[in-house]
Design a protein around this motif. Structure first.
Motif, PDB file in Angstrom:
ATOM      1  N   LEU A 109      -0.856   2.943  -1.443  1.00 35.62           N
ATOM      2  CA  LEU A 109      -1.103   1.630  -0.865  1.00 35.62           C
ATOM      3  C   LEU A 109      -2.425   1.115  -1.381  1.00 35.62           C
ATOM      4  O   LEU A 109      -3.296   1.876  -1.769  1.00 35.62           O
ATOM      5  CB  LEU A 109      -1.145   1.713   0.667  1.00 35.62           C
ATOM      6  CG  LEU A 109       0.111   2.259   1.350  1.00 35.62           C
ATOM      7  CD1 LEU A 109      -0.119   2.276   2.853  1.00 35.62           C
ATOM      8  CD2 LEU A 109       1.314   1.426   1.016  1.00 35.62           C
ATOM      9  N   ARG A 110      -2.603  -0.169  -1.387  1.00 41.56           N
ATOM     10  CA  ARG A 110      -3.875  -0.718  -1.835  1.00 41.56           C
ATOM     11  C   ARG A 110      -4.271  -1.875  -0.926  1.00 41.56           C
ATOM     12  O   ARG A 110      -3.443  -2.511  -0.296  1.00 41.56           O
ATOM     13  CB  ARG A 110      -3.775  -1.238  -3.277  1.00 41.56           C
ATOM     14  CG  ARG A 110      -2.767  -2.370  -3.446  1.00 41.56           C
ATOM     15  CD  ARG A 110      -2.660  -2.813  -4.902  1.00 41.56           C
ATOM     16  NE  ARG A 110      -1.553  -3.738  -5.079  1.00 41.56           N
ATOM     17  CZ  ARG A 110      -1.618  -5.041  -4.832  1.00 41.56           C
ATOM     18  NH1 ARG A 110      -2.731  -5.558  -4.389  1.00 41.56           N
ATOM     19  NH2 ARG A 110      -0.569  -5.815  -5.013  1.00 41.56           N
TER      20      ARG A 110
ATOM     21  N   ALA B 196      -5.256   4.701   3.862  1.00 39.41           N
ATOM     22  CA  ALA B 196      -5.049   3.251   3.868  1.00 39.41           C
ATOM     23  C   ALA B 196      -4.004   2.846   4.897  1.00 39.41           C
ATOM     24  O   ALA B 196      -4.145   1.832   5.593  1.00 39.41           O
ATOM     25  CB  ALA B 196      -4.628   2.777   2.479  1.00 39.41           C
ATOM     26  N   ALA B 197      -2.950   3.647   5.025  1.00 42.52           N
ATOM     27  CA  ALA B 197      -1.915   3.347   6.013  1.00 42.52           C
ATOM     28  C   ALA B 197      -2.461   3.437   7.423  1.00 42.52           C
ATOM     29  O   ALA B 197      -2.109   2.636   8.301  1.00 42.52           O
ATOM     30  CB  ALA B 197      -0.737   4.304   5.832  1.00 42.52           C
ATOM     31  N   GLY B 198      -3.334   4.423   7.669  1.00 41.85           N
ATOM     32  CA  GLY B 198      -3.959   4.527   8.983  1.00 41.85           C
ATOM     33  C   GLY B 198      -4.812   3.313   9.299  1.00 41.85           C
ATOM     34  O   GLY B 198      -4.819   2.817  10.429  1.00 41.85           O
TER      35      GLY B 198
ATOM     36  N   PHE C 257       2.311  10.520   8.307  1.00 44.27           N
ATOM     37  CA  PHE C 257       3.564  10.029   7.733  1.00 44.27           C
ATOM     38  C   PHE C 257       3.471   9.870   6.214  1.00 44.27           C
ATOM     39  O   PHE C 257       4.435  10.092   5.487  1.00 44.27           O
ATOM     40  CB  PHE C 257       3.914   8.690   8.384  1.00 44.27           C
ATOM     41  CG  PHE C 257       5.290   8.183   8.078  1.00 44.27           C
ATOM     42  CD1 PHE C 257       6.397   8.707   8.731  1.00 44.27           C
ATOM     43  CD2 PHE C 257       5.488   7.169   7.151  1.00 44.27           C
ATOM     44  CE1 PHE C 257       7.668   8.231   8.464  1.00 44.27           C
ATOM     45  CE2 PHE C 257       6.760   6.687   6.879  1.00 44.27           C
ATOM     46  CZ  PHE C 257       7.852   7.215   7.538  1.00 44.27           C
ATOM     47  N   TYR C 258       2.289   9.503   5.723  1.00 36.79           N
ATOM     48  CA  TYR C 258       2.115   9.264   4.290  1.00 36.79           C
ATOM     49  C   TYR C 258       1.505  10.456   3.550  1.00 36.79           C
ATOM     50  O   TYR C 258       1.320  10.408   2.352  1.00 36.79           O
ATOM     51  CB  TYR C 258       1.226   8.027   4.069  1.00 36.79           C
ATOM     52  CG  TYR C 258       1.969   6.726   4.272  1.00 36.79           C
ATOM     53  CD1 TYR C 258       2.598   6.090   3.212  1.00 36.79           C
ATOM     54  CD2 TYR C 258       2.068   6.166   5.540  1.00 36.79           C
ATOM     55  CE1 TYR C 258       3.297   4.902   3.408  1.00 36.79           C
ATOM     56  CE2 TYR C 258       2.752   4.986   5.736  1.00 36.79           C
ATOM     57  CZ  TYR C 258       3.380   4.345   4.673  1.00 36.79           C
ATOM     58  OH  TYR C 258       4.063   3.195   4.862  1.00 36.79           O
ATOM     59  N   SER C 259       1.167  11.515   4.287  1.00 35.97           N
ATOM     60  CA  SER C 259       0.527  12.659   3.646  1.00 35.97           C
ATOM     61  C   SER C 259       1.554  13.600   3.043  1.00 35.97           C
ATOM     62  O   SER C 259       2.692  13.693   3.491  1.00 35.97           O
ATOM     63  CB  SER C 259      -0.321  13.426   4.674  1.00 35.97           C
ATOM     64  OG  SER C 259      -1.424  12.674   5.084  1.00 35.97           O
ATOM     65  N   GLU C 260       1.103  14.334   2.032  1.00 35.52           N
ATOM     66  CA  GLU C 260       1.920  15.376   1.429  1.00 35.52           C
ATOM     67  C   GLU C 260       1.125  16.669   1.443  1.00 35.52           C
ATOM     68  O   GLU C 260      -0.056  16.692   1.075  1.00 35.52           O
ATOM     69  CB  GLU C 260       2.291  15.026  -0.016  1.00 35.52           C
ATOM     70  CG  GLU C 260       3.227  13.833  -0.127  1.00 35.52           C
ATOM     71  CD  GLU C 260       3.533  13.480  -1.566  1.00 35.52           C
ATOM     72  OE1 GLU C 260       3.132  14.246  -2.472  1.00 35.52           O
ATOM     73  OE2 GLU C 260       4.172  12.437  -1.800  1.00 35.52           O
TER      74      GLU C 260
END
Length: 459
Positions: A13-14, A366-368, A451-454
């Motif tokens: 995300l940016r 960024a999502a957070g 949710f966006y972490s790997e």
């Protein structure tokens, strides 16, 4: 092979210039091939959300000198503690010891016209956030009464053993930035939480959690509610913490565990959590109050600092995060699972990870930050007219060492730096000018970041 923490693989995300919106680099956000499962456990309740000033006025209370109380014993204690934290614009949570007095206050609160009922409790709130994605199924192990059961998403499943006849209610006293009560004026919008919650405090969901592991087979476990034990005896706290660590050890290898902290005042309990529970979890979520209290309780860096003076200094925060991962996280000489910390404060977030264990950190942090702005304003996307940028645009990355001096670039505001095997990802937050709700933001931030972490499988 990488494994999505919540089994979600997402493009980066940016931020647009000073982050008018957050956008993905692709129109496809998720690449799911099957349904995934998350298990959230321990604390769940019904949040009664209302104006703190209006409730205290309805109780016949007037603003006086503020004073913090580790435990609330009376209406007067409630008034003093609320004034103390409202005057600082700081979030806090306290246990109310008198059952009858609390029930009387709760009845007054629920009867106020503007009072609203929501899903509450860190575990339940994070579960709700996950359940909003149709590819995720959530098992919630916590005390669930009839009102809470009706409020839960259809994708949140509750084992029969967790159902109880009466709900646990938490009172969420909100206030707006600039709101006045007598001579008191809030510098920031925030909330003060209190409850007389014995079911969550006694960690009654532990046994249900253990018995549900084999059948549910989760891809992710979220643990929360340890702060609720502050209302319990020291002996029960010690016994339950040992049971928590034992139950985590029953989780199959490769299933990451995230611990979400909340406001605490008991240093001995926090110190026990640091030394016993942190090494057993892979990920940690916390805010500025919890971070400083953790350092104070475990003799960490900057522990002589009594409180934050305005916006938490990035260098100080970075030092404490680094210390946690270096002293209590995974290393070649230490058998610890902790490799990730998601720190969130009002105006910025930092994601700190031990190198080699995580990926997609830029998207996660960024999502957070994005969800912090949209949820506070109750909008689907970031509305530039309703948010403001308050993050420091220039800062140093450490106050204990010769850190780097960073000047934020509006076109690349997610900044990364490294320090002895630990990576830091920093992003500003667009702060909602007129927040609709402040409660649950930390849980939404942590859930979105997860949710966006790997995560790389344990080797």
């Amino acid at each position: 092979m990488k494994k999505g923490f919540a089994c979600c693989q997402s493009p980066g995300l940016r931020w647009e210039p000073w982050a008018l919106t957050l956008a993905s680099h692709s129109s496809e956000i998720h690449t799911h091939t099957h349904t995934h499962t998350c298990m959230c456990r321990v604390n769940a309740c019904v949040d009664v959300v209302l104006s703190g000033v209006r409730l205290l006025q309805a109780l016949g209370l007037r603003p006086g000198p503020g004073r913090d109380h580790a435990v609330l014993h009376s209406r007067n204690d409630l008034e003093e503690a609320f004034v103390h934290f409202m005057g600082r614009g700081a979030a806090a949570e306290r246990f109310f010891s008198d059952k009858e007095a609390f029930q009387d206050i709760a009845q007054v609160a629920s009867a106020l016209p503007a009072a609203q009922h929501y899903v509450g409790g860190n575990a339940a709130l994070i579960g709700q956030k996950f359940a909003a994605n149709t590819d995720l199924k959530v098992l919630l192990c916590g005390p669930v009464g009839p009102k809470l059961h009706d409020l839960l998403d259809d994708n949140v499943f509750v084992p029969p053993e967790s159902l109880q006849e009466v709900d646990e209610f938490h009172l969420i006293l909100e206030y707006q930035a600039g709101e006045e009560w007598g001579q008191l004026k809030a510098p920031h919008a925030n909330r003060f939480i209190f409850s007389h919650d014995l079911s969550n405090g006694a960690m009654n969901a532990l046994e249900v959690f253990v018995s549900s592991l084999e059948e549910f087979q989760p891809d992710l476990v979220v643990l929360s509610g340890l702060h609720m034990m502050e209302g319990q005896s020291t002996e029960l706290q010690r016994r339950r913490l040992l049971e928590v660590v034992t139950s985590i050890s029953d989780i199959p290898t490769g299933v990451p565990v995230h611990l979400e902290l909340a406001s605490m005042t008991n240093r001995e309990l926090m110190s026990s959590i640091v030394h016993q529970v942190l090494p057993a979890v892979a990920s940690l979520g916390l805010n500025e109050q919890e971070l400083l209290f953790l350092s104070q309780s475990a003799s960490g860096p900057h522990s002589s600092l009594s409180s934050w003076n305005g916006v938490p200094d990035v260098g100080v925060v970075s030092d404490i995060l680094f210390w946690i991962l270096k002293e209590h996280g995974r290393s070649e000489s230490r058998a610890s699972d902790l490799t990730r910390i998601h720190f969130h404060t009002l105006v910025y977030h930092i994601l700190a990870t031990v190198d080699g264990h995580w990926a997609n950190q830029l998207a996660a942090v960024a999502a957070g930050a994005r969800v912090a702005a949209t949820q506070a304003c109750a909008t689907e996307t970031i509305d530039a007219s309703r948010v403001s940028l308050r993050a420091p645009q220039e800062f140093v990355t450490s106050r204990l060492e010769v850190g780097s001096r960073i000047v934020l670039n509006p076109r690349e505001p997610v900044v990364a730096w490294h320090r002895e095997g630990v990576s830091f990802h920093f992003t500003p937050v667009l702060v909602c000018k007129d927040p609709v709700r402040t409660v649950g933001l930390g849980d939404a931030i942590s859930a979105e970041g997860l949710f966006y972490s790997e995560v790389h499988p344990r080797s």
